[in-house]
Design a protein around this motif. Structure first.
Motif, PDB file in Angstrom:
ATOM      1  N   ARG A  45      73.420  42.484  35.414  1.00 17.44           N
ATOM      2  CA  ARG A  45      73.776  42.923  34.059  1.00 17.44           C
ATOM      3  C   ARG A  45      73.147  44.269  33.735  1.00 17.44           C
ATOM      4  O   ARG A  45      73.749  45.092  33.041  1.00 17.44           O
ATOM      5  N   TRP A  46      71.943  44.512  34.259  1.00 12.64           N
ATOM      6  CA  TRP A  46      71.193  45.690  33.826  1.00 12.64           C
ATOM      7  C   TRP A  46      71.032  46.773  34.883  1.00 12.64           C
ATOM      8  O   TRP A  46      70.620  47.891  34.547  1.00 12.64           O
ATOM      9  N   LEU A  47      71.332  46.479  36.119  1.00 12.60           N
ATOM     10  CA  LEU A  47      71.158  47.471  37.184  1.00 12.60           C
ATOM     11  C   LEU A  47      72.507  47.892  37.736  1.00 12.60           C
ATOM     12  O   LEU A  47      73.304  47.046  38.159  1.00 12.60           O
ATOM     13  N   ASP A 106      62.769  46.558  36.934  1.00  9.79           N
ATOM     14  CA  ASP A 106      63.699  47.604  36.512  1.00  9.79           C
ATOM     15  C   ASP A 106      64.753  47.077  35.542  1.00  9.79           C
ATOM     16  O   ASP A 106      65.111  47.758  34.566  1.00  9.79           O
ATOM     17  N   ALA A 107      65.257  45.867  35.791  1.00 15.27           N
ATOM     18  CA  ALA A 107      66.247  45.293  34.884  1.00 15.27           C
ATOM     19  C   ALA A 107      65.652  45.095  33.494  1.00 15.27           C
ATOM     20  O   ALA A 107      66.286  45.408  32.476  1.00 15.27           O
ATOM     21  N   ALA A 123      75.203  47.977  32.015  1.00 14.79           N
ATOM     22  CA  ALA A 123      74.291  48.640  32.947  1.00 14.79           C
ATOM     23  C   ALA A 123      74.519  50.141  32.937  1.00 14.79           C
ATOM     24  O   ALA A 123      73.565  50.935  32.975  1.00 14.79           O
ATOM     25  N   ARG A 124      75.766  50.555  32.852  1.00 16.90           N
ATOM     26  CA  ARG A 124      76.080  51.979  32.809  1.00 16.90           C
ATOM     27  C   ARG A 124      75.667  52.613  31.481  1.00 16.90           C
ATOM     28  O   ARG A 124      75.375  53.821  31.425  1.00 16.90           O
ATOM     29  N   SER A 125      75.638  51.829  30.412  1.00 14.02           N
ATOM     30  CA  SER A 125      75.269  52.397  29.108  1.00 14.02           C
ATOM     31  C   SER A 125      73.841  52.927  29.104  1.00 14.02           C
ATOM     32  O   SER A 125      73.506  53.824  28.322  1.00 14.02           O
ATOM     33  N   TYR A 126      73.008  52.402  29.987  1.00 20.20           N
ATOM     34  CA  TYR A 126      71.635  52.896  30.105  1.00 20.20           C
ATOM     35  C   TYR A 126      71.631  54.400  30.397  1.00 20.20           C
ATOM     36  O   TYR A 126      70.838  55.154  29.821  1.00 20.20           O
ATOM     37  N   PHE A 127      72.527  54.842  31.242  1.00 19.36           N
ATOM     38  CA  PHE A 127      72.563  56.243  31.641  1.00 19.36           C
ATOM     39  C   PHE A 127      73.123  57.142  30.540  1.00 19.36           C
ATOM     40  O   PHE A 127      72.922  58.358  30.563  1.00 19.36           O
ATOM     41  N   ASP A 128      73.810  56.542  29.577  1.00 18.42           N
ATOM     42  CA  ASP A 128      74.296  57.291  28.416  1.00 18.42           C
ATOM     43  C   ASP A 128      73.221  57.444  27.345  1.00 18.42           C
ATOM     44  O   ASP A 128      73.385  58.252  26.420  1.00 18.42           O
ATOM     45  N   LYS A 152      77.949  46.743  43.381  1.00 20.19           N
ATOM     46  CA  LYS A 152      79.274  47.307  43.214  1.00 20.19           C
ATOM     47  C   LYS A 152      79.842  46.893  41.855  1.00 20.19           C
ATOM     48  O   LYS A 152      79.493  45.862  41.307  1.00 20.19           O
ATOM     49  N   ASN A 153      80.731  47.717  41.333  1.00 24.29           N
ATOM     50  CA  ASN A 153      81.398  47.410  40.063  1.00 24.29           C
ATOM     51  C   ASN A 153      80.375  47.108  38.967  1.00 24.29           C
ATOM     52  O   ASN A 153      80.395  46.046  38.343  1.00 24.29           O
TER      53      ASN A 153
END
Length: 472
Positions: free
Chosen positions: A417-419, A327-328, A430-435, A424-425
């Protein structure tokens, strides 16, 4: 000597230095009209490769402008565009750099034959590889089907030095009209992901040269070990630039040899990687079926799944298999357009073996997502992983993605870094993937991380059973 212009047709050679076709055109004393065509081959490119190609074309146009020249842009079937420009400009010659994938070769052979019938001087030049595929032969006169003997054969070869950038590119008295690059909308397929992906590109000839220099100065000494650690910046990153010809393989080759001669022994591993790239073109030239069909034809009988609608395939593409290494790596590719080489092996093994899915499914997804996509290298890499290709990893070698993560990412720096979901935090990247992902995927960084869609041991057993019961 004729003073009619020469059309210099740029394709995957988007640079001014070490460019044999450009050098020959400039040395002819005739006006040179640089040209890029959004042609029938470019039309087949996936979203990320086409977007990245457009950025490279724009950079080349700027470099030519700085030299007092221009890049003419046209869209259409390559031969039709060339003939139209010949009529408009009175050009008497067309020069280009050779390519070796079947689609490009078919286009170029048709264009060369037709232009010569028209009385036009159509010439192709070397530049995309170190060794023309037909010049490297086994002792019995055939082509290489195994990498190591090919490496040993070419290792000591005399590769000419890189050509300098022409000091002057002779301009015509008048310029033909050009399309506007923005009108082509080469990033349209990226939808909302273009702005994020752009931040991960190292773009153009100057940046590629700096990237090579930095790698040789600071990282090549630890290359053999660090290239396997996905959380470490241990690779050259040059596959992106080599793909579009923003740097030449000769420049990389000679830089590698200088490092090796300076005592940086790991530079030999880098040189081998350059020849691994050559191996892909070598095979595509001699056995063009490698880009579309099983290289080992008896693998046509293997019972791979070919249905991309399966939930398991969707989970693999979305980086939601429940296997952190897989997944990463899949999310790294979606965000950056590249994937660490260790990750490429893991995700390919997982798709073709744990999930028993056809390698073409993975090859096509990579072709849509990678900014360093190359038709020859992509196909060879997938067939190597699946077991159907030349010099392939044996089918019974099934990478365990859990133990691989323990070995190469022990502290989970790459996974973190990627998941976002398991930790936590979560990092911004990693959050940019969802954008970037399509909204209809319905994914959020606050989701519960999924359980494995296939248990590692179960997937391995299923793969080995299929291998042992094969009908070939």
């Amino acid at each position: 000597m004729s003073k009619s212009p020469i059309l210099l047709w740029f394709r995957r050679d988007l640079r001014l230095g070490d460019h044999a076709a450009l050098t020959a055109a400039c040395n002819s004393g005739r006006p040179v009209i640089p040209l890029f065509i959004h042609d029938e081959v470019v039309e087949t490119h996936g979203a990320a490769p086409r977007f990245r190609l457009g950025l490279s074309v724009a950079d080349l146009a700027k470099s030519l402008k700085d030299k007092g020249s221009r890049l003419i842009l046209r869209r259409g079937k390559a031969l039709d565009v060339l003939r139209d420009l010949i009529d408009e400009t009175g050009a008497g010659a067309v020069y280009w750099s050779r390519l070796y994938d079947p689609d490009s070769k078919a286009r170029d052979m048709d264009a060369k034959a037709a232009l010569k019938d028209d009385g036009i001087d159509a010439k192709s030049f070397a530049g995309h590889v170190l060794f023309e595929p037909w010049t490297v032969e086994t002792k019995t006169g055939g082509f290489y089907k195994v990498f190591t003997p090919m490496w040993k054969s070419v290792r000591g070869s005399d590769v000419p030095s890189a050509l300098p950038t022409p000091g002057n590119i002779p301009a015509p008295d008048g310029w033909p009209t050009s399309d506007d690059l923005d009108d082509w909308q080469m990033g349209a397929g990226m939808q909302r992901g273009a702005d994020i992906l752009r931040t991960h590109c190292t773009l153009g000839e100057t940046a590629a040269s700096h990237r090579l220099g930095a790698f040789m100065a600071h990282r090549v000494a630890g290359y053999q070990k660090n290239r396997d650690l996905p959380a470490v910046d241990g690779t050259s990153g040059l596959s992106e630039n080599l793909t579009y010809g923003e740097i030449s393989p000769r420049s990389c080759w000679h830089s590698g040899w200088r490092a090796l001669n300076d005592g940086k022994s790991d530079a030999e591993v880098f040189l081998k990687e350059l020849v691994w790239r050559e191996f892909a073109y070598h095979l595509a030239h001699h056995t063009p079926r490698i880009v579309s069909d099983n290289w080992k034809e008896d693998w046509d009988a293997f019972p791979w799944n070919t249905d991309e609608r399966l939930a398991e395939v969707k989970a693999w593409k979305q980086g939601r298999t429940g296997i952190q290494f897989v997944d990463a790596a899949m999310r790294e590719m979606y965000v950056t357009g590249t994937m660490h080489n260790r990750g490429r092996m893991i995700v390919a093994s997982y798709l073709t073996k744990h999930l028993l899915c056809h390698w073409k499914i993975g090859m096509d997804w990579f072709a849509d997502c990678l900014i360093d996509w190359d038709p020859c290298s992509n196909a060879m890499g997938w067939q190597w992983s699946a077991g159907s290709g030349p010099d392939a990893t044996p089918y019974f070698r099934v990478f365990n993605p859990v133990t691989q993560l323990d070995k190469f990412d022990k502290d989970r720096a790459y996974a973190k870094r990627w998941l976002a979901e398991p930790y936590k935090n979560a990092s911004d990247i990693a959050r940019s993937y969802f954008d970037m992902i399509p909204k209809q995927w319905g994914m959020s960084p606050d989701d519960r991380y999924p359980d494995p869609i296939v248990a590692v041991d179960e997937g391995r057993k299923r793969a080995l059973d299929a291998y042992e019961n094969r009908n070939f």
